[in-house]
Every structure is written in C-alpha cells, then in structure tokens.
Design an enzyme around this catalytic site. Structure first.
Site, PDB file in Angstrom:
ATOM      1  CE  LYS A 160      -4.414  -1.642   1.792  1.00  0.00           C
ATOM      2  NZ  LYS A 160      -4.196  -3.028   1.427  1.00  0.00           N
ATOM      3  CD  GLU A 244      -4.974   6.048   3.305  1.00  0.00           C
ATOM      4  OE1 GLU A 244      -3.975   6.176   2.561  1.00  0.00           O
ATOM      5  OE2 GLU A 244      -5.939   5.322   3.020  1.00  0.00           O
ATOM      6  CD  GLU A 319     -11.068  -2.297  -3.935  1.00  0.00           C
ATOM      7  OE1 GLU A 319     -10.876  -1.845  -2.788  1.00  0.00           O
ATOM      8  OE2 GLU A 319     -11.461  -3.459  -4.150  1.00  0.00           O
ATOM      9  NE  ARG A 336      -7.854 -10.244  -5.012  1.00  0.00           N
ATOM     10  CZ  ARG A 336      -9.022  -9.697  -4.783  1.00  0.00           C
ATOM     11  NH1 ARG A 336     -10.003  -9.841  -5.668  1.00  0.00           N
ATOM     12  NH2 ARG A 336      -9.259  -8.975  -3.690  1.00  0.00           N
ATOM     13  CG  PHE A 392     -24.352  -6.111  10.187  1.00  0.00           C
ATOM     14  CD1 PHE A 392     -25.689  -5.854   9.977  1.00  0.00           C
ATOM     15  CD2 PHE A 392     -23.608  -5.209  10.911  1.00  0.00           C
ATOM     16  CE1 PHE A 392     -26.281  -4.703  10.475  1.00  0.00           C
ATOM     17  CE2 PHE A 392     -24.179  -4.045  11.414  1.00  0.00           C
ATOM     18  CZ  PHE A 392     -25.522  -3.798  11.199  1.00  0.00           C
TER      19      PHE A 392
END
Length: 581
Positions: A160, A244, A319, A336, A392
């Site tokens: 990252k 960040e 993304e 991928r 959830f």
C-alpha cells in the site's frame, strides 16, 4: 378500541401470508445472459489450464475454459474431493489436507500437480495465491504461464505504501496522509495530529479489511497502532503500517481495468461497492447511481494511468473512495479477478476470464475504449452461510440438506461451487454463491433481485438472505442514498430481521387463524362424509393462541353462518377481523 371490519376471501389472506412471511423462503439462479464476445476457435491459447483455487471461482473459470475448448485441472484438499469444481474439471489432483496452508496455499504440492498433469498455464482465481508474487515467479521459472499480471505489478500494487507513491507519480488522486512507514506509537500520534482527525491506520500489506482501524483522537491512535500492527503481523507476516486521512461517510466505487502486453488498456466502467460489513462487500451494483459521465471518465482515465504506470497486463481493479462532492481518492489496486466481476460482464458483454486467458497468451485486446458500453444495470448479492443477526454475519457451518436454484427465472445468474448435500466447513470462506440479476433499468434489475432472493431455497445452514432482502428493499438503497456506513446507520443496534408493520402483523395473524380453521373444517369431511374429529361439528367459537416472532397472541373466533369474526389484542388495541370462508 380499534375495529377493522374486512370481508376478505381466503385467497387474499393467503396472498398476505405469502408476502408477509418472505423470510422463510429463498432462491438461487440461472443465467440467460450472453456475452457479446464470441470465442474464436482458430485463436490458439492453451491446451490445459490448472485452476489454483476452489469453490465458485474455480467453477467460473472452468466454464469459460470449456467454452474455449481448453482442458482443465482442479486441485483440491482431501475434504473437497467431492466438490463441484472437482467434478467439473477434466482432471483433479489432491494437494493436501483441509487446512489452506497445507493445500490451497501449498505451493510445492501445486507445482507438483502442474508437472504431473502437464498444465501450460495457471489461473489463480481470487484469494489464496492470486496475488502472491513468489508463486508467479515459480511458475515463470518452469515456463508455466500465470494468468494474471507480472510479478512487478503484483509487488508494486500489493504494497500500500509503494502503490500510493506510484499512484501519486501517475497523477492519480490520493488520500492525504503520511507516505512512509510509521514505526512507533508516538510517531503515529504525531502524524495523526499533523494530518488531522479522523485518520485511518492500516497495514501496508493488508487487504480484506484486516489490519485497519479508524482513530478519532490520540488515545484511539495509540490503541489502533497496537492492534493493527499485531493483526497485520499475524495475517500477512508484515507489521508495517501507514496512516492517512479518513474520508468520513464515503462511497466505495471501483473501476474495472483490462490491459494487454502491448500497451493497450481499457476501463470497463465502475462498480458501486458501498454496502459493506467489517470492510467486506455485501451487495454490489454496476453502474453506480452516483457517478455522472464526467466523473466516471475521470476515474476511468486515472485507473488506466495507474495500470500503465506499472505495465499492467490482465484484468484488475482500481478502488476509490468517493466523497459527497464526488471527489475521488485512490484506495488500492487488486491485481486479480475481483469477486464481483460478474456485474461488469453483465453491463459490458465481456467475458473477463476469456479476456485474461487471451492476454496471458499474448494477444492484443479486441476492443477500443469507445466500444465499451453501459448496457443496462446489474446487481450482485453475496449469499453466505452466516448468521446475519450476529454482527451482520458470523459464519455458520453444516450440510446443505436442501438447495434449489430458480432456473426458471430470466436474467438471473448464480456463480456457485456447491450443491445439495455439500458441506460448509470451518476451513474455508462460507460463501454459498454470488447471486446476480440484470435488467434494462436499475428498477428492473432490483425487482429481479427481490424475486430471486424470495425463491432461493437453502436448508441446513443459517444464511444471510434475510439481510440481503432487507437491504435491497430499504428506501435508502432503492433511492441510491448509500455509503460505506449504510449498515451501521440503518441498523445501529444490529440486524433484527424484518419488522412487520401493525397492518401486516394483523393480516398475518388473521391469515394463520383462517388457514388453521379451514384445515379443521376440511378434516371433518372425507369423500363428502362427516367423520369424527377433535373439533366438534357444530363448533362456532374457537379460542386460539398464535405465536408470531417472540410474541403470543390470544385470538377468539366466532362463527355466524359463513362469516367468521376474529378478535385479538395487538399493540394494546383490540382488533376485529371479519372473514368469509
């Protein structure tokens, strides 16, 4: 006292019962969608491909290979010996016991399977070894093609910190933050203060929501640093962290890219992936209701710039986080095939697996950017063996005692790797299937998803269809008013299941009683003759107790001719129903 006098035939009560109790029913799917691209049999690719994966994605790759005339090899653990992907493949090789570290992540065993079967290429699917540069290197060393990008792109985008620096250099919008590795707790606090709260602390080598923490103050930064570094070390063997700016209440929108080895690259529109739990996607759609053509093009062009910056070749996903003013920021690139790729296939007509195979063989892309359409709308619901009432979705294990996909529904597709009798085990991801629906409009695709979920039959394990059904019918989702905070905002106390309104509860109680009394009256007659019954023939009054959810309701029924009157208390008010049976 509230009196409701309604003269209603039984079929209307049955209709109310059917639609008020949808949670007890479910459904799976059949795809009638056709890809716009037609495989050219004269275009030579590979004779045999090994799929280094399991479940639905292995089945998905095998289907395209069969269409292209390519033989397939499945690998499996010992507990997966009867799995659907094993049955679909031309050959199958056991690569170890159930734990993933000893089977699907066992590079030595998979390399042995490649040699034994003579496979010329490997498709890694997603997860497992799909973004493992060492695996790609080992394949290249034995002259076996890795159906994916080269090791440079995997390395560059898998880190990252490095990926963010490359994105900046490629003039891709990035989230404000610290570009280096955060080494100590106190350094983390200082950096967070400089950036300004809230901040996101996340693992440099992370993914899937692991090693991520949001901090709103100094104390949460200290705590987040400790937890994220520990989780990153255990999950990825790499405890490096970055910090960040946290974009509050964002949308998660991603761009599908496709690039070849000749410098050509396309963006295949976007996917809206904002409905998430624990940073993992639940429902996706393509396109997004939020993007206008200008923003879509800007995001697409930046995604292609990044792909070209790392000489990317294959299918990949860039993304972004998008704020309320349509400012977008690079999040990460997945090197991928993405789980949610089917919805892109629906609106573009492209078979992404076929395109990956062509690119891996060295062919140029068949299309230009202007050839890529947005044709209709598509949704994907991830159907899991999970208990949606616990955070959830917490995994549920067991055997599928009944499993039925609604093959009669049009414009519905299911990507699954299970069948009736399959086991959902503790060793692997509890995904049952990816349920995909398509329509000319968003409303049409959404209505089809509702119908598909209502007809999906799954027994033997707890599943998340009740949650999926509630999400897609919620007014906020229907209107497109969503963000990554959708679930905690709509269900602040957790998902409690479908909450019936008072009118629906009243109809449901009356329906249950009407069905019960009808059955009692019918049981008194055999071939038109009266027989002995536990219910007196001349009974004109019943006192019943009906259980609805966790509540018990005393209901009094009286008969006068063909008219039945129901009396009961609901929400501290006396209810009266008059029914003709």
């Amino acid at each position: 006292m509230a009196a409701h006098s309604v003269t209603t035939p039984l079929n209307r009560l049955l209709f109310a019962l059917k639609h008020a109790s949808f949670q007890s029913r479910c459904c799976a799917v059949h795809s009638k969608a056709q890809y716009a691209t037609i495989y050219n049999p004269s275009e030579k690719t590979f004779d045999k491909i090994l799929i280094a994966n399991r479940g639905e994605i292995a089945c998905r790759v095998i289907k395209t290979c069969k269409k292209m005339g390519i033989k397939t090899v499945a690998v499996h653990s010992d507990v997966d010996s009867s799995a659907v992907h094993v049955k679909m493949a031309d050959e199958a090789v056991c690569v170890g016991p159930a734990p993933t570290s000893k089977s699907y992540l066992n590079m030595d065993a998979i390399m042995d399977a490649i040699r034994a079967t003579g496979a010329q290429a490997v498709h890694p699917g997603y997860g497992f070894l799909s973004e493992n540069k060492e695996f790609a290197k080992r394949l290249a060393a034995e002259d076996v093609t890795f159906i994916g990008p080269d090791t440079h792109a995997i390395q560059a985008m898998g880190d990252k910190i490095e990926s963010k620096l490359i994105a900046k250099a490629a003039k891709v919008n990035t989230i404000p933050g610290f570009d280096g590795v955060v080494k100590t707790v106190e350094e983390a606090v200082k950096i967070a203060q400089d950036i300004g709260y809230p901040v996101m602390i996340k693992a440099s080598a992370g993914g899937g929501g692991k090693g991520m923490r949001i901090a709103w103050n100094d104390e949460e930064t200290r705590e987040g640093f400790r937890f994220s570094s520990q989780e990153a070390a255990s999950s990825f063997g790499d405890d490096r962290l970055l910090i960040e700016k946290f974009i509050d209440n964002p949308r998660h929108i991603e761009i599908q890219v496709l690039a070849d080895k000749h410098g050509n690259a396309l963006w295949l529109n976007e996917r809206e992936c904002s409905i998430q739990r624990r940073n993992q996607k639940v429902v996706e759609e393509a396109p997004s209701t939020f993007l206008d053509p200008v923003t879509r093009q800007a995001m697409g062009e930046q995604a292609v710039q990044l792909a070209k910056a790392v000489q990317y070749s294959s299918a990949g996903t860039v993304e972004f986080l998008v704020d309320s003013k349509k400012n977008f920021y690079f999040l990460e690139m997945n090197t991928r095939l993405q789980v949610e790729h089917p919805i892109t296939e629906c609106i573009t007509g492209l078979d992404l697996v076929e395109q990956m195979i062509r690119v891996a063989k060295g062919y140029q892309l068949q299309h230009k950017q202007e050839d890529v359409p947005i044709n209709g709308w598509a949704f994907e619901s991830r159907v899991y063996a999970e208990d949606p009432y616990k955070s959830f979705g917490l995994p549920s294990i067991g055997r599928l005692s009944q499993y039925q996909e609604p093959l009669n529904l049009s414009n519905v597709r299911v990507d699954s790797g299970i069948q009736e009798g399959s086991d959902i085990s503790i060793y692997y991801d509890p995904m049952i299937s990816k349920l995909v629906t398509y329509g000319a409009t968003r409303a049409e695709a959404l209505a089809k998803m509702e119908d598909a979920l209502d007809n999906y039959v799954i027994r033997g394990v707890t599943h998340n269809i009740p949650l999926l059904r509630e999400i897609i019918t919620h007014p906020r989702f229907v209107s497109g008013d969503i963000s990554t905070n959708f679930l905690p905002e709509v269900y602040p106390d957790g998902f409690k299941g479908h909450q019936l309104e008072v009118d629906k509860r009243r109809e449901l109680l009356a329906s249950a009683v009407a069905l019960y009394i009808t059955a009692q009256l019918r049981s008194q007659k055999v071939l038109g003759n009266l027989r002995m019954s536990s219910t007196p023939v001349e009974c004109r009054c019943w006192e019943l107790c009906v259980e609805l959810g966790e509540g018990h309701h005393a209901i009094e029924v009286t008969k006068s001719g063909d008219v039945y009157t129901f009396r009961f208390e609901l929400e501290c008010m006396l209810q009266r129903f008059v029914v003709c049976l």
